[in-house]
Design an enzyme around this catalytic site. Structure first.
Site, short mmCIF file in Angstrom:
data_model
loop_
_atom_site.label_atom_id
_atom_site.label_comp_id
_atom_site.label_asym_id
_atom_site.label_seq_id
_atom_site.Cartn_x
_atom_site.Cartn_y
_atom_site.Cartn_z
N ARG A 1 67.30 69.24 14.50
CA ARG A 1 66.46 69.43 13.31
C ARG A 1 64.99 69.49 13.72
O ARG A 1 64.41 70.57 13.79
CB ARG A 1 66.72 68.31 12.28
CG ARG A 1 66.20 68.63 10.89
CD ARG A 1 64.71 68.38 10.70
NE ARG A 1 64.33 66.97 10.82
CZ ARG A 1 63.06 66.56 10.91
NH1 ARG A 1 62.05 67.43 10.89
NH2 ARG A 1 62.78 65.28 11.06
N GLU B 1 57.31 60.64 4.75
CA GLU B 1 56.53 61.59 5.56
C GLU B 1 55.04 61.23 5.55
O GLU B 1 54.50 60.85 4.52
CB GLU B 1 56.73 63.01 5.02
CG GLU B 1 56.17 64.04 5.97
CD GLU B 1 56.05 65.43 5.35
OE1 GLU B 1 56.32 65.56 4.15
OE2 GLU B 1 55.66 66.36 6.07
C1 LIG Z 1 59.93 66.24 8.29
C2 LIG Z 1 59.51 64.89 8.66
C3 LIG Z 1 60.56 63.90 8.44
C4 LIG Z 1 59.07 64.79 10.06
O1 LIG Z 1 59.68 65.29 10.96
C5 LIG Z 1 57.89 64.02 10.34
O2 LIG Z 1 57.28 63.50 9.40
O3 LIG Z 1 57.51 63.93 11.51
#
Ligand SMILES: CC(C)C(=O)C(=O)O
Length: 515
Positions: free
Chosen positions: A16, A146
Protein backbone atom coordinates in the site's frame (compact mmCIF):
# COMPACT_ATOMS: atom_id res chain seq x y z
CA UNK A 1 7.68 2.50 29.73
CA UNK A 2 9.91 -0.43 30.49
CA UNK A 3 12.04 -1.81 27.73
CA UNK A 4 11.45 -5.39 28.86
CA UNK A 5 11.18 -7.91 26.10
CA UNK A 6 7.68 -8.02 24.64
CA UNK A 7 6.23 -9.01 21.33
CA UNK A 8 6.20 -6.19 18.76
CA UNK A 9 4.02 -6.67 15.72
CA UNK A 10 5.43 -5.71 12.35
CA UNK A 11 2.81 -4.44 9.90
CA UNK A 12 4.25 -4.43 6.40
CA UNK A 13 2.76 -1.85 4.04
CA UNK A 14 4.91 -2.48 0.97
CA UNK A 15 1.79 -3.21 -1.06
CA UNK A 16 0.00 0.00 0.00
CA UNK A 17 2.36 2.80 1.12
CA UNK A 18 5.24 1.09 -0.71
CA UNK A 19 3.25 1.27 -3.93
CA UNK A 20 2.98 5.01 -3.36
CA UNK A 21 6.68 5.24 -4.28
CA UNK A 22 7.01 7.32 -7.42
CA UNK A 23 6.96 5.05 -10.49
CA UNK A 24 5.96 1.84 -8.70
CA UNK A 25 2.86 -0.17 -9.67
CA UNK A 26 2.59 -3.88 -8.95
CA UNK A 27 0.49 -6.19 -11.11
CA UNK A 28 -2.10 -8.35 -9.31
CA UNK A 29 0.12 -11.44 -9.61
CA UNK A 30 3.12 -9.53 -8.25
CA UNK A 31 1.03 -8.37 -5.29
CA UNK A 32 -0.09 -11.91 -4.61
CA UNK A 33 3.49 -13.22 -4.72
CA UNK A 34 4.74 -10.51 -2.36
CA UNK A 35 1.81 -11.02 0.04
CA UNK A 36 2.47 -14.76 0.18
CA UNK A 37 6.19 -14.26 0.76
CA UNK A 38 5.54 -11.72 3.52
CA UNK A 39 3.05 -13.83 5.46
CA UNK A 40 4.20 -17.34 4.75
CA UNK A 41 7.99 -17.06 4.61
CA UNK A 42 8.99 -13.80 6.27
CA UNK A 43 6.17 -14.33 8.76
CA UNK A 44 5.27 -10.68 9.39
CA UNK A 45 2.24 -10.23 11.65
CA UNK A 46 0.07 -8.11 9.37
CA UNK A 47 0.17 -6.72 5.85
CA UNK A 48 -1.60 -3.74 4.32
CA UNK A 49 -2.17 -4.58 0.69
CA UNK A 50 -4.04 -1.71 -1.00
CA UNK A 51 -6.21 1.38 -0.74
CA UNK A 52 -9.91 0.70 -1.23
CA UNK A 53 -11.70 1.78 -4.41
CA UNK A 54 -8.51 2.46 -6.36
CA UNK A 55 -9.06 0.38 -9.49
CA UNK A 56 -10.38 -2.87 -10.91
CA UNK A 57 -6.82 -4.30 -11.01
CA UNK A 58 -6.45 -3.51 -7.34
CA UNK A 59 -9.75 -5.23 -6.60
CA UNK A 60 -8.57 -8.34 -8.41
CA UNK A 61 -5.26 -8.33 -6.49
CA UNK A 62 -6.93 -7.88 -3.09
CA UNK A 63 -9.52 -10.58 -3.87
CA UNK A 64 -6.79 -13.05 -4.84
CA UNK A 65 -4.77 -12.27 -1.72
CA UNK A 66 -7.83 -12.63 0.52
CA UNK A 67 -8.81 -15.91 -1.12
CA UNK A 68 -5.37 -17.36 -0.47
CA UNK A 69 -5.13 -15.84 3.04
CA UNK A 70 -8.51 -17.27 4.07
CA UNK A 71 -7.41 -20.71 2.90
CA UNK A 72 -4.17 -20.45 4.92
CA UNK A 73 -5.85 -19.06 8.04
CA UNK A 74 -4.30 -15.61 7.57
CA UNK A 75 -7.52 -13.69 6.78
CA UNK A 76 -7.34 -11.26 9.70
CA UNK A 77 -3.75 -10.42 8.89
CA UNK A 78 -4.60 -8.79 5.54
CA UNK A 79 -5.61 -5.14 5.84
CA UNK A 80 -6.86 -2.50 3.40
CA UNK A 81 -6.75 1.26 3.75
CA UNK A 82 -10.29 2.66 3.62
CA UNK A 83 -11.82 6.11 3.65
CA UNK A 84 -14.43 7.93 5.72
CA UNK A 85 -17.03 7.55 2.98
CA UNK A 86 -19.96 5.98 4.89
CA UNK A 87 -20.43 2.62 3.20
CA UNK A 88 -18.31 2.69 0.06
CA UNK A 89 -14.86 1.58 1.28
CA UNK A 90 -16.42 -1.03 3.56
CA UNK A 91 -18.49 -2.43 0.68
CA UNK A 92 -15.43 -2.50 -1.58
CA UNK A 93 -13.39 -4.38 1.04
CA UNK A 94 -16.28 -6.79 1.70
CA UNK A 95 -16.60 -7.46 -2.02
CA UNK A 96 -12.95 -8.60 -2.08
CA UNK A 97 -13.53 -11.00 0.79
CA UNK A 98 -11.53 -8.77 3.16
CA UNK A 99 -11.72 -8.74 6.96
CA UNK A 100 -9.89 -5.61 8.10
CA UNK A 101 -10.28 -1.91 7.30
CA UNK A 102 -7.60 0.64 8.19
CA UNK A 103 -9.78 3.71 8.26
CA UNK A 104 -8.14 7.01 7.34
CA UNK A 105 -9.24 9.70 9.79
CA UNK A 106 -7.66 13.13 10.12
CA UNK A 107 -5.11 13.43 12.92
CA UNK A 108 -4.55 17.19 12.78
CA UNK A 109 -6.99 20.06 13.11
CA UNK A 110 -5.41 21.69 10.05
CA UNK A 111 -6.03 18.69 7.78
CA UNK A 112 -9.56 18.34 9.12
CA UNK A 113 -10.40 22.00 8.56
CA UNK A 114 -8.48 22.67 5.33
CA UNK A 115 -8.93 19.41 3.48
CA UNK A 116 -12.36 18.28 4.66
CA UNK A 117 -13.81 21.66 5.65
CA UNK A 118 -15.12 20.01 8.84
CA UNK A 119 -14.99 20.61 12.57
CA UNK A 120 -13.76 17.99 15.01
CA UNK A 121 -17.36 17.19 15.95
CA UNK A 122 -18.46 16.74 12.33
CA UNK A 123 -15.43 14.67 11.37
CA UNK A 124 -15.60 12.38 14.40
CA UNK A 125 -19.29 11.82 13.74
CA UNK A 126 -18.47 10.79 10.15
CA UNK A 127 -15.69 8.48 11.34
CA UNK A 128 -17.98 6.84 13.91
CA UNK A 129 -20.66 6.36 11.26
CA UNK A 130 -18.24 4.48 8.98
CA UNK A 131 -16.94 2.49 11.96
CA UNK A 132 -20.47 1.46 12.94
CA UNK A 133 -21.19 0.30 9.40
CA UNK A 134 -17.86 -1.59 9.14
CA UNK A 135 -18.57 -3.26 12.47
CA UNK A 136 -22.05 -4.29 11.35
CA UNK A 137 -20.49 -5.80 8.26
CA UNK A 138 -18.19 -7.88 10.44
CA UNK A 139 -14.93 -6.06 9.60
CA UNK A 140 -12.18 -5.60 12.12
CA UNK A 141 -11.34 -1.89 12.37
CA UNK A 142 -8.07 -0.01 12.79
CA UNK A 143 -7.93 3.77 12.51
CA UNK A 144 -5.15 5.96 11.10
CA UNK A 145 -4.89 9.51 12.44
CA UNK A 146 -3.32 11.04 9.34
CA UNK A 147 -0.86 13.91 9.99
CA UNK A 148 -0.90 12.98 13.68
CA UNK A 149 2.71 14.15 14.17
CA UNK A 150 1.81 17.71 13.19
CA UNK A 151 -1.56 17.42 14.91
CA UNK A 152 0.10 16.43 18.18
CA UNK A 153 2.53 19.35 17.92
CA UNK A 154 0.18 22.12 16.72
CA UNK A 155 -3.35 21.05 17.72
CA UNK A 156 -3.01 18.66 20.65
CA UNK A 157 -6.50 19.47 21.96
CA UNK A 158 -7.91 18.34 18.59
CA UNK A 159 -5.99 15.02 18.89
CA UNK A 160 -7.20 14.44 22.45
CA UNK A 161 -10.73 15.42 21.43
CA UNK A 162 -10.73 12.91 18.58
CA UNK A 163 -9.33 10.19 20.83
CA UNK A 164 -11.99 10.85 23.50
CA UNK A 165 -14.70 10.44 20.88
CA UNK A 166 -13.21 7.29 19.34
CA UNK A 167 -11.82 5.43 22.34
CA UNK A 168 -15.01 3.52 23.11
CA UNK A 169 -15.51 2.46 19.47
CA UNK A 170 -14.58 -1.08 18.37
CA UNK A 171 -11.10 -0.13 17.16
CA UNK A 172 -8.30 -2.68 17.42
CA UNK A 173 -5.31 -0.43 16.63
CA UNK A 174 -4.92 3.33 16.66
CA UNK A 175 -2.31 3.90 13.97
CA UNK A 176 -0.38 7.13 14.52
CA UNK A 177 1.59 8.27 11.50
CA UNK A 178 4.44 10.68 11.15
CA UNK A 179 2.90 11.43 7.77
CA UNK A 180 5.59 13.85 6.60
CA UNK A 181 8.53 12.17 8.34
CA UNK A 182 9.27 15.27 10.43
CA UNK A 183 9.70 13.82 13.92
CA UNK A 184 12.91 13.21 15.83
CA UNK A 185 13.36 10.24 18.21
CA UNK A 186 12.94 12.56 21.22
CA UNK A 187 9.63 13.88 19.86
CA UNK A 188 8.41 10.38 19.07
CA UNK A 189 9.29 9.16 22.53
CA UNK A 190 7.63 12.11 24.31
CA UNK A 191 4.43 12.03 22.24
CA UNK A 192 3.95 8.25 22.36
CA UNK A 193 4.72 8.15 26.09
CA UNK A 194 1.96 10.68 26.58
CA UNK A 195 -0.52 8.83 24.32
CA UNK A 196 0.23 5.45 25.94
CA UNK A 197 -0.15 6.86 29.47
CA UNK A 198 -3.35 8.75 28.64
CA UNK A 199 -4.99 5.75 26.96
CA UNK A 200 -3.40 2.74 28.67
CA UNK A 201 -5.91 0.21 27.40
CA UNK A 202 -5.56 1.12 23.71
CA UNK A 203 -3.20 -0.45 21.20
CA UNK A 204 -1.02 2.02 19.30
CA UNK A 205 0.85 1.44 16.05
CA UNK A 206 3.55 3.79 14.80
CA UNK A 207 3.68 4.55 11.06
CA UNK A 208 7.00 6.31 10.34
CA UNK A 209 8.31 8.07 7.25
CA UNK A 210 11.97 8.51 6.42
CA UNK A 211 12.24 12.11 5.22
CA UNK A 212 15.00 12.93 7.73
CA UNK A 213 16.49 9.43 7.51
CA UNK A 214 15.20 8.85 11.04
CA UNK A 215 12.51 6.25 10.42
CA UNK A 216 14.32 3.36 12.12
CA UNK A 217 15.54 5.51 15.02
CA UNK A 218 11.97 6.77 15.45
CA UNK A 219 10.68 3.18 15.51
CA UNK A 220 13.06 2.49 18.42
CA UNK A 221 11.75 5.54 20.27
CA UNK A 222 8.12 4.55 19.71
CA UNK A 223 8.76 1.02 20.98
CA UNK A 224 10.57 2.39 24.01
CA UNK A 225 7.53 4.57 24.70
CA UNK A 226 5.22 1.57 24.58
CA UNK A 227 3.72 1.00 21.12
CA UNK A 228 2.83 -2.57 20.33
CA UNK A 229 3.16 -2.49 16.55
CA UNK A 230 5.25 -0.64 13.97
CA UNK A 231 4.80 -0.24 10.24
CA UNK A 232 7.54 -0.82 7.70
CA UNK A 233 8.15 -1.72 4.07
CA UNK A 234 10.53 -3.89 2.11
CA UNK A 235 13.47 -1.87 0.76
CA UNK A 236 12.20 1.25 2.51
CA UNK A 237 9.68 1.87 -0.29
CA UNK A 238 6.91 4.38 0.40
CA UNK A 239 5.70 7.90 -0.25
CA UNK A 240 8.62 10.37 -0.88
CA UNK A 241 11.66 9.10 1.12
CA UNK A 242 9.77 5.94 2.06
CA UNK A 243 8.79 4.27 5.32
CA UNK A 244 11.08 2.32 7.64
CA UNK A 245 12.99 -0.61 6.13
CA UNK A 246 11.67 -3.89 7.45
CA UNK A 247 15.17 -5.36 7.44
CA UNK A 248 16.56 -2.55 9.58
CA UNK A 249 13.60 -2.54 11.93
CA UNK A 250 13.74 -6.30 12.45
CA UNK A 251 17.42 -6.43 13.38
CA UNK A 252 17.38 -3.26 15.44
CA UNK A 253 14.38 -4.31 17.54
CA UNK A 254 15.92 -7.72 18.14
CA UNK A 255 19.55 -6.77 18.69
CA UNK A 256 19.27 -3.36 20.29
CA UNK A 257 16.01 -3.66 22.25
CA UNK A 258 15.69 -7.41 22.82
CA UNK A 259 12.12 -7.38 21.50
CA UNK A 260 10.37 -10.52 20.33
CA UNK A 261 9.34 -10.58 16.69
CA UNK A 262 7.75 -13.20 14.48
CA UNK A 263 9.83 -12.45 11.37
CA UNK A 264 12.17 -15.05 9.94
CA UNK A 265 15.29 -13.04 9.12
CA UNK A 266 16.65 -15.63 6.75
CA UNK A 267 14.01 -14.50 4.23
CA UNK A 268 14.77 -10.77 4.37
CA UNK A 269 17.15 -10.78 1.44
CA UNK A 270 15.02 -12.99 -0.78
CA UNK A 271 11.99 -10.78 -0.31
CA UNK A 272 14.08 -7.69 -0.88
CA UNK A 273 15.20 -9.12 -4.22
CA UNK A 274 11.62 -9.99 -5.15
CA UNK A 275 10.41 -6.46 -4.38
CA UNK A 276 13.41 -4.97 -6.17
CA UNK A 277 12.51 -6.91 -9.31
CA UNK A 278 8.80 -6.21 -9.21
CA UNK A 279 9.11 -2.52 -8.26
CA UNK A 280 11.99 -1.74 -10.60
CA UNK A 281 13.57 0.28 -7.77
CA UNK A 282 17.20 -0.74 -7.28
CA UNK A 283 18.38 -1.34 -3.75
CA UNK A 284 21.46 0.75 -2.92
CA UNK A 285 24.53 -1.50 -2.72
CA UNK A 286 25.20 -0.20 0.79
CA UNK A 287 21.63 -0.60 2.12
CA UNK A 288 21.95 -2.32 5.53
CA UNK A 289 21.33 -6.10 5.51
CA UNK A 290 20.03 -6.33 1.94
CA UNK A 291 22.52 -4.25 -0.12
CA UNK A 292 24.86 -6.11 -2.47
CA UNK A 293 28.05 -4.86 -0.81
CA UNK A 294 27.26 -4.94 2.88
CA UNK A 295 28.94 -8.24 3.60
CA UNK A 296 32.02 -7.50 1.51
CA UNK A 297 35.26 -6.53 3.22
CA UNK A 298 37.47 -4.36 1.05
CA UNK A 299 40.47 -3.50 3.20
CA UNK A 300 43.06 -6.26 3.49
CA UNK A 301 43.36 -5.54 7.22
CA UNK A 302 39.72 -6.58 7.73
CA UNK A 303 40.24 -9.84 5.91
CA UNK A 304 43.33 -10.40 8.03
CA UNK A 305 41.35 -9.70 11.21
CA UNK A 306 38.63 -12.12 10.16
CA UNK A 307 41.27 -14.82 9.94
CA UNK A 308 42.69 -13.99 13.34
CA UNK A 309 39.87 -14.81 15.71
CA UNK A 310 37.08 -13.01 13.86
CA UNK A 311 38.21 -9.55 14.95
CA UNK A 312 35.74 -7.80 12.67
CA UNK A 313 32.74 -10.03 13.39
CA UNK A 314 29.52 -8.47 14.70
CA UNK A 315 26.05 -9.77 15.49
CA UNK A 316 25.11 -8.81 11.95
CA UNK A 317 26.84 -11.81 10.44
CA UNK A 318 25.90 -12.68 6.85
CA UNK A 319 24.91 -16.29 7.77
CA UNK A 320 21.99 -14.88 9.72
CA UNK A 321 20.49 -13.63 6.45
CA UNK A 322 21.49 -16.62 4.30
CA UNK A 323 24.33 -14.61 2.80
CA UNK A 324 28.08 -15.09 2.74
CA UNK A 325 30.96 -12.76 3.49
CA UNK A 326 33.12 -11.86 0.52
CA UNK A 327 36.46 -10.15 0.21
CA UNK A 328 36.85 -7.53 -2.51
CA UNK A 329 39.89 -7.64 -4.72
CA UNK A 330 41.59 -4.39 -5.64
CA UNK A 331 44.37 -2.06 -4.69
CA UNK A 332 43.56 -2.34 -1.00
CA UNK A 333 43.66 -6.13 -0.96
CA UNK A 334 46.16 -7.86 1.20
CA UNK A 335 47.34 -11.43 1.45
CA UNK A 336 44.36 -12.32 3.63
CA UNK A 337 41.80 -11.02 1.07
CA UNK A 338 43.38 -13.17 -1.61
CA UNK A 339 43.54 -16.20 0.71
CA UNK A 340 39.82 -15.88 1.52
CA UNK A 341 38.96 -15.77 -2.18
CA UNK A 342 41.19 -18.73 -2.95
CA UNK A 343 39.46 -20.70 -0.19
CA UNK A 344 36.09 -19.91 -1.72
CA UNK A 345 37.30 -21.09 -5.11
CA UNK A 346 38.98 -24.10 -3.47
CA UNK A 347 42.29 -23.14 -5.08
CA UNK A 348 45.66 -23.81 -3.53
CA UNK A 349 48.58 -21.56 -4.52
CA UNK A 350 52.12 -21.45 -3.19
CA UNK A 351 53.20 -18.36 -1.20
CA UNK A 352 55.34 -17.30 -4.17
CA UNK A 353 52.44 -17.54 -6.62
CA UNK A 354 50.13 -15.76 -4.20
CA UNK A 355 52.59 -12.86 -4.12
CA UNK A 356 52.62 -12.64 -7.91
CA UNK A 357 48.82 -12.81 -8.17
CA UNK A 358 48.42 -10.20 -5.44
CA UNK A 359 50.84 -7.84 -7.16
CA UNK A 360 48.79 -8.17 -10.34
CA UNK A 361 45.50 -7.56 -8.50
CA UNK A 362 46.91 -4.42 -6.89
CA UNK A 363 48.19 -3.12 -10.21
CA UNK A 364 44.86 -3.77 -11.94
CA UNK A 365 43.04 -2.17 -8.99
CA UNK A 366 45.32 0.84 -9.21
CA UNK A 367 43.94 1.66 -12.64
CA UNK A 368 40.45 1.67 -11.12
CA UNK A 369 39.28 -1.53 -12.73
CA UNK A 370 36.75 -3.49 -10.72
CA UNK A 371 37.91 -6.99 -9.93
CA UNK A 372 35.42 -9.60 -8.81
CA UNK A 373 35.93 -13.08 -7.45
CA UNK A 374 34.76 -14.33 -10.85
CA UNK A 375 37.73 -12.53 -12.45
CA UNK A 376 40.24 -14.21 -10.16
CA UNK A 377 40.73 -17.49 -12.09
CA UNK A 378 41.59 -15.45 -15.21
CA UNK A 379 44.16 -13.42 -13.34
CA UNK A 380 45.69 -16.51 -11.76
CA UNK A 381 45.94 -18.34 -15.07
CA UNK A 382 47.47 -15.30 -16.72
CA UNK A 383 50.01 -14.57 -13.99
CA UNK A 384 51.08 -18.14 -13.45
CA UNK A 385 51.82 -18.86 -17.06
CA UNK A 386 53.59 -15.50 -17.60
CA UNK A 387 57.34 -15.61 -17.79
CA UNK A 388 59.21 -12.51 -16.77
CA UNK A 389 60.81 -12.14 -20.22
CA UNK A 390 61.28 -8.52 -21.15
CA UNK A 391 62.46 -8.86 -24.80
CA UNK A 392 59.52 -6.72 -25.86
CA UNK A 393 57.58 -4.24 -23.77
CA UNK A 394 54.49 -2.40 -24.93
CA UNK A 395 55.02 1.14 -23.63
CA UNK A 396 51.93 2.82 -25.10
CA UNK A 397 49.13 1.89 -27.43
CA UNK A 398 46.16 3.87 -28.66
CA UNK A 399 43.47 2.47 -30.93
CA UNK A 400 40.89 4.26 -33.04
CA UNK A 401 37.93 2.25 -34.22
CA UNK A 402 34.70 3.31 -35.89
CA UNK A 403 31.67 1.80 -37.55
CA UNK A 404 32.38 1.20 -41.26
CA UNK A 405 35.83 2.78 -40.93
CA UNK A 406 39.24 1.09 -40.92
CA UNK A 407 40.81 0.98 -37.46
CA UNK A 408 44.12 2.66 -36.81
CA UNK A 409 46.64 2.12 -34.07
CA UNK A 410 49.61 4.00 -32.76
CA UNK A 411 52.17 2.13 -30.61
CA UNK A 412 55.39 2.71 -28.72
CA UNK A 413 57.44 -0.40 -27.93
CA UNK A 414 60.78 -1.30 -26.45
CA UNK A 415 62.48 -4.23 -28.19
CA UNK A 416 65.74 -5.40 -26.61
CA UNK A 417 66.29 -1.90 -25.19
CA UNK A 418 65.52 -0.05 -28.46
CA UNK A 419 62.48 2.22 -28.62
CA UNK A 420 60.17 2.23 -31.66
CA UNK A 421 57.12 4.29 -32.47
CA UNK A 422 54.87 3.39 -35.37
CA UNK A 423 51.31 3.20 -36.65
CA UNK A 424 49.20 0.52 -38.27
CA UNK A 425 45.81 0.12 -39.94
CA UNK A 426 43.42 -2.80 -40.26
CA UNK A 427 39.86 -3.97 -40.36
CA UNK A 428 39.64 -3.93 -36.53
CA UNK A 429 41.72 -2.75 -33.58
CA UNK A 430 43.56 -6.06 -33.18
CA UNK A 431 44.26 -6.30 -36.92
CA UNK A 432 45.67 -2.74 -36.90
CA UNK A 433 47.93 -3.67 -33.96
CA UNK A 434 49.26 -6.75 -35.81
CA UNK A 435 50.04 -4.47 -38.77
CA UNK A 436 51.96 -2.01 -36.55
CA UNK A 437 53.88 -4.59 -34.49
CA UNK A 438 54.80 -6.45 -37.71
CA UNK A 439 56.55 -3.30 -38.97
CA UNK A 440 58.68 -3.14 -35.82
CA UNK A 441 59.48 -6.84 -35.67
CA UNK A 442 60.79 -7.04 -39.22
CA UNK A 443 63.89 -5.21 -37.90
CA UNK A 444 64.54 -8.27 -35.73
CA UNK A 445 64.00 -10.87 -38.40
CA UNK A 446 60.89 -12.08 -36.66
CA UNK A 447 57.48 -12.80 -38.19
CA UNK A 448 54.40 -13.48 -36.10
CA UNK A 449 52.85 -16.90 -36.68
CA UNK A 450 49.32 -16.98 -38.06
CA UNK A 451 46.25 -17.34 -35.86
CA UNK A 452 44.65 -20.76 -35.55
CA UNK A 453 42.02 -19.62 -33.09
CA UNK A 454 41.07 -16.46 -31.21
CA UNK A 455 38.73 -16.83 -28.24
CA UNK A 456 37.33 -14.13 -25.99
CA UNK A 457 35.61 -15.00 -22.73
CA UNK A 458 34.18 -13.17 -19.77
CA UNK A 459 33.85 -14.75 -16.32
CA UNK A 460 30.72 -16.65 -15.33
CA UNK A 461 29.21 -13.66 -13.47
CA UNK A 462 28.73 -12.00 -16.85
CA UNK A 463 28.85 -8.33 -15.87
CA UNK A 464 30.03 -5.86 -18.51
CA UNK A 465 32.78 -4.35 -16.33
CA UNK A 466 34.39 -7.79 -15.90
CA UNK A 467 37.85 -8.62 -17.05
CA UNK A 468 37.97 -10.34 -20.42
CA UNK A 469 40.24 -13.21 -21.17
CA UNK A 470 41.63 -13.73 -24.68
CA UNK A 471 43.18 -17.07 -25.53
CA UNK A 472 44.95 -17.11 -28.87
CA UNK A 473 46.03 -20.32 -30.53
CA UNK A 474 49.02 -19.69 -32.83
CA UNK A 475 49.97 -21.93 -35.71
CA UNK A 476 53.73 -22.17 -35.16
CA UNK A 477 54.39 -24.60 -38.03
CA UNK A 478 55.36 -27.72 -36.13
CA UNK A 479 53.09 -27.03 -33.21
CA UNK A 480 50.05 -25.09 -32.00
CA UNK A 481 50.75 -22.70 -29.14
CA UNK A 482 48.30 -20.95 -26.84
CA UNK A 483 48.85 -17.65 -25.05
CA UNK A 484 46.49 -15.76 -22.82
CA UNK A 485 45.90 -12.07 -22.15
CA UNK A 486 43.64 -10.57 -19.49
CA UNK A 487 42.29 -7.03 -19.59
CA UNK A 488 38.99 -5.17 -19.20
CA UNK A 489 39.17 -4.25 -22.88
CA UNK A 490 38.93 -7.27 -25.13
CA UNK A 491 41.22 -5.85 -27.85
CA UNK A 492 43.92 -5.20 -25.25
CA UNK A 493 43.42 -8.71 -23.90
CA UNK A 494 44.29 -9.94 -27.43
CA UNK A 495 47.26 -7.58 -27.66
CA UNK A 496 48.63 -8.77 -24.30
CA UNK A 497 48.30 -12.39 -25.44
CA UNK A 498 50.26 -11.47 -28.59
CA UNK A 499 53.03 -9.68 -26.65
CA UNK A 500 53.31 -12.78 -24.48
CA UNK A 501 53.88 -15.01 -27.52
CA UNK A 502 56.43 -12.62 -29.02
CA UNK A 503 58.37 -12.58 -25.73
CA UNK A 504 58.43 -16.38 -25.59
CA UNK A 505 59.56 -16.71 -29.19
CA UNK A 506 62.20 -13.96 -28.97
CA UNK A 507 63.48 -15.68 -25.85
CA UNK A 508 63.68 -19.04 -27.64
CA UNK A 509 65.41 -17.39 -30.60
CA UNK A 510 67.97 -15.71 -28.33
CA UNK A 511 68.70 -19.04 -26.65
CA UNK A 512 68.74 -21.26 -29.71
CA UNK A 513 72.19 -22.71 -30.76
CA UNK A 514 72.05 -20.73 -34.09
CA UNK A 515 71.63 -17.42 -32.29
C1 LIG B 1 -2.26 7.44 4.18
C2 LIG B 1 -1.67 7.57 5.52
C3 LIG B 1 -2.15 6.55 6.44
C4 LIG B 1 -0.20 7.51 5.49
O1 LIG B 1 0.40 6.70 4.85
C5 LIG B 1 0.51 8.45 6.31
O2 LIG B 1 -0.12 9.28 6.98
O3 LIG B 1 1.75 8.41 6.30
Amino acid sequence: MSTHSRHIQLMDTTLRDGEQTQGVAFTPMEKVSIAKALLQFLRVDRIEVASARVSEGEKEAVSLINQWARHEGFAERVEVLGFVDHTRSVDWIKSTGGSVINLLAKGSEKHCREQLGKTLEQHSADVLQTITYAHEQGLKINVYLEDWSNGYKDSREYVYGLMERLQQAPISHFMLPDTLGVMSPDEVFASFSDMCQRYPTLQFDFHPHNDYGLATANVMAAVRAGVSAVHCTVNCLGERAGNASIAEVAVVLRDKMAMELSVDESHLVRISEMVENFSGKRVAANAPIVGADVFTQTAGIHADGDQKGGLYKTKLGPERFSRIRSYALGKMSGKASLKKNLEQLELDLSEEDQKKVLARIVSIGDSKQTITTDDLPFIIADVLESKSYQHIKLLACSINSGLDLPSTVSIRVDVKGEKHQTTGAGSGGFDAFIDAIGKVLQHYDYTLPTLADFEIRIPKGGHTSALTECVITWDCGTELRKTRGVHVNQVFAGILATIKLINIQLHEKANSPQA
